[in-house]
Design a protein around this motif. Structure first.
Motif, short mmCIF file in Angstrom:
data_model
loop_
_atom_site.label_atom_id
_atom_site.label_comp_id
_atom_site.label_asym_id
_atom_site.label_seq_id
_atom_site.Cartn_x
_atom_site.Cartn_y
_atom_site.Cartn_z
N LEU A 360 0.75 -1.19 0.04
CA LEU A 360 -0.06 -0.08 0.00
C LEU A 360 0.92 1.08 0.04
O LEU A 360 1.93 1.33 0.76
N SER A 361 0.52 2.11 -0.90
CA SER A 361 1.19 3.52 -0.73
C SER A 361 1.20 4.31 0.52
O SER A 361 0.12 4.18 1.15
N CYS A 362 1.94 5.08 0.57
CA CYS A 362 1.87 6.03 1.85
C CYS A 362 0.50 6.77 2.05
O CYS A 362 -0.44 6.93 2.77
N ARG A 367 -5.30 7.28 3.59
CA ARG A 367 -6.71 7.40 3.31
C ARG A 367 -7.43 6.26 3.97
O ARG A 367 -8.30 6.55 4.53
N ALA A 368 -7.02 5.26 3.89
CA ALA A 368 -7.51 3.79 4.74
C ALA A 368 -7.60 4.16 6.10
O ALA A 368 -8.73 3.99 6.74
N ALA A 417 -5.41 -2.40 16.07
CA ALA A 417 -6.36 -3.31 15.31
C ALA A 417 -6.73 -2.64 13.93
O ALA A 417 -6.70 -3.66 13.07
N VAL A 418 -6.95 -1.38 13.92
CA VAL A 418 -7.02 -0.84 12.63
C VAL A 418 -5.82 -1.04 11.60
O VAL A 418 -6.34 -1.25 10.55
N THR A 419 -4.73 -1.23 12.04
CA THR A 419 -3.57 -1.10 11.34
C THR A 419 -3.48 -2.57 10.81
O THR A 419 -3.16 -2.94 9.67
N GLU A 420 -3.57 -3.78 11.57
CA GLU A 420 -3.75 -5.10 11.23
C GLU A 420 -4.73 -5.05 10.08
O GLU A 420 -4.64 -5.88 9.33
N ARG A 424 -4.15 -6.47 6.23
CA ARG A 424 -4.61 -7.61 5.88
C ARG A 424 -5.31 -7.51 4.46
O ARG A 424 -5.36 -8.13 3.57
N HIS A 425 -6.01 -6.36 4.38
CA HIS A 425 -6.89 -5.99 3.27
C HIS A 425 -5.99 -5.63 1.98
O HIS A 425 -6.14 -6.00 0.96
#
Length: 428
Positions: A360-362, A367-368, A417-420, A424-425
């Motif tokens: 994933l780009s920075c 945005r995620a 938790a959000v980072t994981e 994963r996505h």
């Protein structure tokens, strides 16, 4: 129940007090829930600091007038100046410079030194903020001096004092070194830098950009032996539009721009802004309160107690983010996530975590996070604020995660938790 094995989080009662002091801590100005982990781009604001500054700014009087209201304003400014000297750990015979931005102050300081102090070279580092690096480059060129640049240690993201001192000789007039990198989070050992530099050239002037460092650690200008150090209250829970710089007695005495009738060590030109001093004093009151020092201690001791308590709490947050807790794995254990400069340990680090994702780009990562209600920021090589620093570190970009001491271990766990989930996505 979550736990952490490093640092000392604030007690629950203190934490409740701290969180109640900050505006828009859990929701933005439009009422949208969010987790603000972008405090290196500024910081969450203390409500009372802004309110107090506004109260004082409504007063029309000039501090130079004899009426009672004017003299109250003069006392506000006097108290703010005393608090600044206490915060900086400066000598009473030093000077204070009030400017609109810390960057403006750095150009003023560097120009004054190069105008007055002879030499053949200026030494700085590749990870300086543009305000200090560009000032050194500009005045080195204008005065025909060599600009010598110390490269960072790419494993720590910081500056080795010996590597910096190796560039210093008897012709060095100025050394500029950042106290904490606002990209890597590495804290510079300023006393070690000063000792190493002055062993090569005892007369050299040393200036320090402490804008990023100031809200997280204790500044000791006199103890460190530096000649100038700047801060920006908007990075330490206050308002934008003002900055303060401490100048050592010998730097303050150099010839500089001033009104003809002003004292030789006066650096401020024109009328003061008492409201800015009032806001700063309110921040110092807050630090003294959360530090829990005994009432009879001096102002400097009360302020530093608050900063040390902040440091201990933020060490706990940093450990949580990197290593996790009993409930969540840390960033270093998450597949698809790379934490940069984490191997140096947390004691030499500010509460900044620079990370990247394998898939994933920075920009997409930022945005995620935003889609999950978390505010972070990317520092990328397409920005003039970041390009030189990132390239010196061998990077094209990072996602900068920068919480504040008003955040909790539980919020750090939520971030994990959000980072994981994002990693994963991205991996599909």
């Amino acid at each position: 129940m979550s736990s952490t094995t490093a640092g000392t989080p604030f007690p629950a009662e203190t934490m409740r007090y701290i969180r109640a002091q900050f505006a828009q801590l859990e929701h933005d100005a439009h009422g949208t829930a969010r987790l603000f982990f972008e405090n290196s781009g500024g910081s969450l604001r203390l409500r009372r600091a802004t309110e107090r500054a506004q109260e004082v700014s409504l007063c029309p009087e000039s501090t130079s007038r004899p009426n009672e209201a004017a003299q109250r304003l003069a006392r506000v400014q006097h108290d703010g100046e005393a608090d600044l000297l206490a915060f900086f750990g400066g000598e009473p015979s030093g000077a204070l410079l009030h400017t609109a931005t810390a960057s403006q102050a750095m150009f003023t300081v560097v120009r004054t030194i190069t105008d007055n102090v002879p030499g053949t070279n200026i030494v700085t580092t590749a990870i300086e903020h543009p305000s200090s690096y560009d000032a050194c480059a500009r005045y080195a060129e204008r005065t025909g001096r060599e600009l010598r640049v110390a490269e960072p240690d790419t494993s720590t993201g910081g500056i080795d004092p010996a590597a910096l001192a190796a560039l210093v000789d008897t012709g060095t007039s100025l050394v500029s070194v950042i106290a904490t990198s606002n990209i890597t989070g590495a804290i510079t050992d300023i006393p070690a830098v000063v000792a190493a530099v002055r062993a090569k050239n005892p007369a050299v002037h040393i200036v320090t950009d402490a804008v990023q460092y100031a809200p997280h650690g204790v500044i000791d200008a006199a103890g460190w032996g530096i000649d100038a150090v700047n801060i920006a209250p908007y990075k330490m829970f206050g308002d934008r539009g003002n900055a303060f710089t401490y100048l050592s007695p010998r730097l303050a005495a150099l010839d500089h721009d001033r009104l003809a009738g002003a004292a030789s060590t006066t650096w401020n030109i024109g009328s003061a802004a008492p409201a800015m001093y009032a806001g700063f004093t309110t921040i110092m009151d807050y630090l003294a309160t959360i530090g829990g020092a005994a009432p009879e201690v001096g102002r400097r001791e009360a302020i530093t107690a608050g900063l040390r308590a902040i440091h201990h709490h933020e060490q706990a947050l940093l450990h949580t983010l990197l290593e996790g807790t009993t409930l969540r794995p840390g960033l270093r254990a998450l597949p698809g996530v790379r934490v940069h400069f984490a191997d140096q340990g947390i004691r030499a680090r500010d509460l900044i975590v620079p990370l990247t994702f394998d898939n994933l780009s920075c920009a997409d990562a930022v945005r995620a996070y935003g889609e999950h209600g978390i505010v972070v920021y990317e520092r990328v090589a397409t920005s003039h604020y970041s390009a030189r620093i990132l390239h010196a570190l061998g990077l094209e970009g990072i996602v900068r995660v920068s919480p504040l001491h008003c955040h909790t271990v539980e919020e750090a766990e939520h971030f994990l938790a959000v980072t994981e989930k994002i990693a994963r996505h991205a991996a599909g």
